[in-house]
Design a protein around this motif. Structure first.
Motif, mmCIF file in Angstrom:
data_model
loop_
_atom_site.group_PDB
_atom_site.id
_atom_site.type_symbol
_atom_site.label_atom_id
_atom_site.label_comp_id
_atom_site.label_asym_id
_atom_site.label_seq_id
_atom_site.Cartn_x
_atom_site.Cartn_y
_atom_site.Cartn_z
ATOM 1 N N VAL A 104 38.483 31.247 39.254
ATOM 2 C CA VAL A 104 37.001 31.338 38.679
ATOM 3 C C VAL A 104 36.292 32.459 39.193
ATOM 4 C CG1 VAL A 104 34.881 30.272 39.067
ATOM 5 C CG2 VAL A 104 36.962 28.710 39.575
ATOM 6 N N ALA A 117 37.160 45.448 45.917
ATOM 7 C CA ALA A 117 37.930 46.715 46.663
ATOM 8 C C ALA A 117 37.774 47.916 45.587
ATOM 9 C CB ALA A 117 39.176 46.408 47.169
ATOM 10 N N LEU A 118 38.119 47.624 44.421
ATOM 11 C CA LEU A 118 38.202 48.579 43.383
ATOM 12 C C LEU A 118 36.848 49.491 43.223
ATOM 13 C CD1 LEU A 118 39.848 50.196 41.070
ATOM 14 C CD2 LEU A 118 39.444 48.471 39.730
ATOM 15 N N GLN A 148 35.443 31.602 44.383
ATOM 16 C CA GLN A 148 35.731 32.644 45.444
ATOM 17 C C GLN A 148 35.932 33.963 45.191
ATOM 18 O OE1 GLN A 148 39.632 32.308 46.793
ATOM 19 N NE2 GLN A 148 39.257 32.284 49.005
ATOM 20 N N PRO A 149 34.951 35.099 45.584
ATOM 21 C CA PRO A 149 35.138 36.283 44.908
ATOM 22 C C PRO A 149 36.560 36.949 45.144
ATOM 23 C CG PRO A 149 33.647 36.233 47.090
ATOM 24 C CD PRO A 149 34.108 34.922 46.459
ATOM 25 N N ASN A 150 36.718 37.657 44.099
ATOM 26 C CA ASN A 150 38.159 38.396 43.924
ATOM 27 C C ASN A 150 37.979 39.717 44.786
ATOM 28 O OD1 ASN A 150 40.100 40.132 43.273
ATOM 29 N ND2 ASN A 150 40.451 39.061 41.379
ATOM 30 N N ALA A 151 38.713 39.762 46.009
ATOM 31 C CA ALA A 151 38.588 40.978 46.824
ATOM 32 C C ALA A 151 39.147 42.031 46.196
ATOM 33 C CB ALA A 151 39.315 40.528 47.945
ATOM 34 N N VAL A 152 40.002 41.940 45.308
ATOM 35 C CA VAL A 152 40.546 43.159 44.657
ATOM 36 C C VAL A 152 39.591 43.829 43.662
ATOM 37 C CG1 VAL A 152 42.495 43.943 43.050
ATOM 38 C CG2 VAL A 152 42.906 41.767 44.842
ATOM 39 N N ALA A 153 38.995 43.006 43.134
ATOM 40 C CA ALA A 153 38.071 43.624 42.166
ATOM 41 C C ALA A 153 36.778 44.367 42.926
ATOM 42 C CB ALA A 153 37.334 42.583 41.214
ATOM 43 N N MET A 185 43.050 28.224 37.664
ATOM 44 C CA MET A 185 43.096 29.110 38.435
ATOM 45 C C MET A 185 42.268 30.578 38.339
ATOM 46 S SD MET A 185 44.688 28.943 41.416
ATOM 47 C CE MET A 185 45.081 30.748 41.627
#
Lengths: 347, 347
Positions: free
Chosen positions: A3, A54-55, A47-52, A1
Motif C-alpha cells: 500500500v 532513504a533514497l 506502512q511507509p516504504n523505508a527504501v523510498a 502487497m
DNA sequence: CAGAAATTGGTAATCGATTACCACACTCCC
DNA sequence: GGGAGTGTGGTAATCGATTACCAATTTCTG
C-alpha cells in the motif's frame, strides 16, 4: 502487497502531499484532512516504504557494523550493546563478520557503503592489512573503531584502557605475593595484542615484578592449553600468569590443573574481558572486565559527532576497566608461591 | 560524495542507459562503449547506490533476523551460521534482538518490514504472545522460524529433533546405569521448553527409567545452580539429570559439586546445545549438539522456497542432533549410582 | 472594503538505477 | 535497390516518499 501513500491519498480523497503532511505532521493540515488521512492509512494498513524514504532523504537510518567474528563472546557482547544503543535512536544494525580475514572485511565494507549506511562501527581484524579499506571507508562515512584499531589512526576509536587494565592485573597478583609473572597473549597482529603486551611490560616494571618472556599465540582456548603445557614443561613456573583474554586463561587453568599445579595456590591466573563464561568456569576466573556497555554508548555517541566533510582530529577514547577478583588469584598475601589459603578471608 | 551513473555516463560520453548496460552486462554494447564506460567508472570510483536499486527492483537483498537475545551463545551461533549462509548468495543480514519481550519483537518486525527485507528468520520469544505479529509478518514476506516456534504454526520452521535428542540423552544415561532421572528445564513459555520436556518424558517411558518430577525455571546458569540446590535439599538424588540447555547444566554441575556430590560418579549430567563453553567447562560437558550450521542452511534454503502469493502447507524440518559424550556422564556401566571411576577407560 | 499577509492544498520535481519502448543504422536476400 | 530482420543507442517512465513551488483561499489591517 504494498500500500503506497498514493493509495492512502486516493482513499482519503486528498493529494499525496496532504497525505504525507498529515502523516508526518511536518506541516499543518486541517483537522478534517488529518482525520480522513489517518483513518484511510489505518484501514489500508499503510506502512511507509523505508527504501523510498532513504533514497529521497539520502539517509537510511542504518548503521553497519563489522567484527572479526560473532562467535567470539567478547564481540557478541559489543554487538549486543551497540544494537541496544542504536534502538534508542530508532536506528537499525547491519551486521557483518569478517571472519578474521582482511579481504572479506574489505568486501563487506564495500557492500555496507553501497547500502548507504549512515555510519560504520568496526573492529578491524588486522592492524596492517585492514588499513586501506578502513581509511577509504572513513573518508566516505562516519566511522568509529571499537576495541581493535588500525595503525596510523585517521579514524576515531573507543576501547579499553589497556595500560590501566594491565596495571590493575599486575598490581593485583603482585599484592598476592607474585614475584615472577608471565604474560600469555596473542601474536601481535592486532592492536589489542600489542597494547596489552606493552601495557603488561610497563606495569611489571612499575610494580617491580620479574616479567618472563611472554608466550604469544592466539586468542583461543586451545592456545591457552598449549601455553599451559609449555609452562609445565619449562624449568620455572611463574607465580602468576596474566592472560590476553579469557579463553586463553580458561585453557591455561585447565592445563595447569591437569598438570598438577594448583590454581590459585601455586599460580594465580588473571584473564581479560569478563564476558560470559569467565564467571561460569570452575573456578570462576579473576579477570579484567571490559566496560562494554559504556564502550558501545561512546561509539554511538562519537558516530554522531563525526562529520566527513570537515575532518577534525581523530578522537581516541580509552575507558578504564575494572578488575573483577574471583577465585583464580590469591587476593592478598605476604608470602611467595608457597602460601596457604590462610589469608583468603581478608578480601 | 556520491558519484552516480549519470556522472559515469557523462564522463564516458554515452547515455545512462548505455552506462547501465555496460556495467551490468545485461544487454550487449559495443566493445568501444564498454571500454569507455568501465574506464570512466573506475576513474570516478563509481559505486552503485543499493538503495536506488532496491527501490527500482523492489528487492533489497537483505534478510531480517530476530532472536530473543544475542547474549545467549546458542542464538549467537545461529546468527553466525545464517550470516555465513547469506553471504554465499550476496545477501546481508539485518539483525535485531527482541530481548525476550514480545512487544519489542513486534516493533522490530514492523521496522524490518518497513525496510522491505526480502525475508525474515525469527526465533519467536513467546509461544503465545508472539503469534499475531509473526503471522502478520509471514503474510507479507517469506518467513522461517528457527529453533523456537509459535503455536498453530502457519509458518515454516526448522529446528532440532527434540524427540531424537532427548532419546539419545536418556538412553545414554540409562546405558550408564541410571534408573532415576530428573529433567531440569525452563518453564513452558516457548516451544523448546515444551518439546524438550515432552521428549524427555516419552524417552524416559521408552527407556524404562523412572522420571521424577521435572524442575522448571529458566534457561540460565543461575537457575541451574538453584536447581542443583533443590536436588541437594530433596530426599532422593537421581542417578542422572538431563538439562534443557548447557547453561543450566553447567550451573547444576557446579552446585552439585559444591554440595559434595561427584559428577559423573554419583550423578551423570547431560546438557543441550553444545555451543561454546560446554567444552570449555570443567569437567567438559556431555551434551546434545545442535546441528546449527545445517539448521541455518536449511532455514536459508526454505526462505528461498516460500512464496507469499501462493501459500503452501507449512514445512517443518527437524534435524537430528548428535550426542557428544564428554566427562559429566558415565559412558557405560552395569552398576547403579555407586560405581567407581573404574569403568572410565572403556569409552 | 481593498490589499497585504498568512494559511493550506495540489502539482510536479527529486533521489539513482533500471529498462520498456522507440529510433536509427546496418546487413542480407531476392 | 527496397523491405525484412537484427543489433545497438537514447529517451523517458518507473519504484515511493518528500517537498519546493505555485495557486487558491482565508484572515487580518489600515
Amino acid at each position: 502487497m504494498g500500500v503506497t501513500i498514493h493509495d492512502v491519498a486516493r482513499a482519503a480523497g486528498v493529494s499525496v502531499a496532504s497525505a504525507s503532511r498529515a502523516l508526518s505532521g511536518r506541516r499543518k493540515v486541517t483537522p478534517e484532512i488529518a482525520e480522513r488521512v489517518s483513518r484511510a492509512a489505518a484501514e489500508l494498513g499503510y506502512q511507509p516504504n523505508a527504501v523510498a524514504k532513504a533514497l529521497r532523504d539520502r539517509t537510511t537510518g542504518t548503521i553497519g557494523m563489522i567484527v572479526p567474528g560473532i562467535g567470539n563472546p567478547f564481540f557478541t557482547t559489543i554487538v549486543e550493546a551497540v544494537e541496544h544503543q542504536l534502538q534508542e535512536t530508532g536506528r537499525d544494525l547491519l551486521l557483518c563478520a569478517s571472519q578474521y580475514r582482511p579481504d572479506v572485511e574489505a568486501r563487506r565494507l564495500e557492500t555496507l557503503l553501497a547500502r548507504r549506511v549512515d555510519g560504520l562501527i568496526i573492529s578491524p581484524c588486522d592492524i596492517e592489512a585492514s588499513v586501506p579499506a578502513v581509511l577509504n571507508a572513513a573518508r566516505r562515512v562516519p566511522l568509529v573503531q571499537v576495541d581493535r584499531y588500525i595503525e596510523g589512526g585517521g579514524a576515531d576509536w573507543v576501547g579499553v584502557d589497556d595500560d590501566s587494565a594491565l596495571a590493575q592485573a599486575v598490581e593485583h597478583v603482585a599484592a598476592g605475593g607474585a614475584r615472577v609473572v608471565t604474560f600469555v597473549g596473542s601474536r601481535l597482529m592486532n592492536s589489542s595484542a600489542r597494547s596489552r603486551l606493552s601495557g603488561f611490560e610497563r606495569a611489571a616494571a612499575r610494580a617491580g615484578v620479574n616479567a618472563t618472556a611472554p608466550l604469544l599465540g592466539e586468542f583461543t582456548l586451545e592456545w591457552g592449553i598449549e601455553a599451559g603445557r609449555l609452562l609445565l614443561d619449562g624449568d620455572t613456573m611463574p607465580d602468576a600468569v596474566v592472560c590476553g583474554n579469557d579463553e586463553i586463561a580458561v585453557g591455561l587453568v585447565r592445563a595447569l590443573r591437569t598438570g598438577g599445579v594448583r590454581v590459585p595456590d601455586d599460580v594465580s591466573v588473571v584473564g581479560f574481558d569478563d564476558v560470559g563464561h569467565a564467571a561460569m568456569c570452575d573456578p570462576p576466573l579473576t579477570t579484567v572486565r571490559q566496560p562494554v556497555e559504556e564502550m558501545a554508548a561512546e561509539a554511538v555517541r562519537l558516530l554522531g559527532q563525526v562529520r566527513v566533510s570537515d575532518p577534525r582530529p581523530a578522537q581516541r577514547v580509552a575507558i578504564a576497566p575494572r578488575l573483577v577478583v574471583r577465585e583464580t588469584s590469591r587476593p592478598v598475601a605476604a608470602g611467595g608461591a608457597n602460601g596457604m589459603g590462610k589469608g583468603r578471608g581478608t578480601a
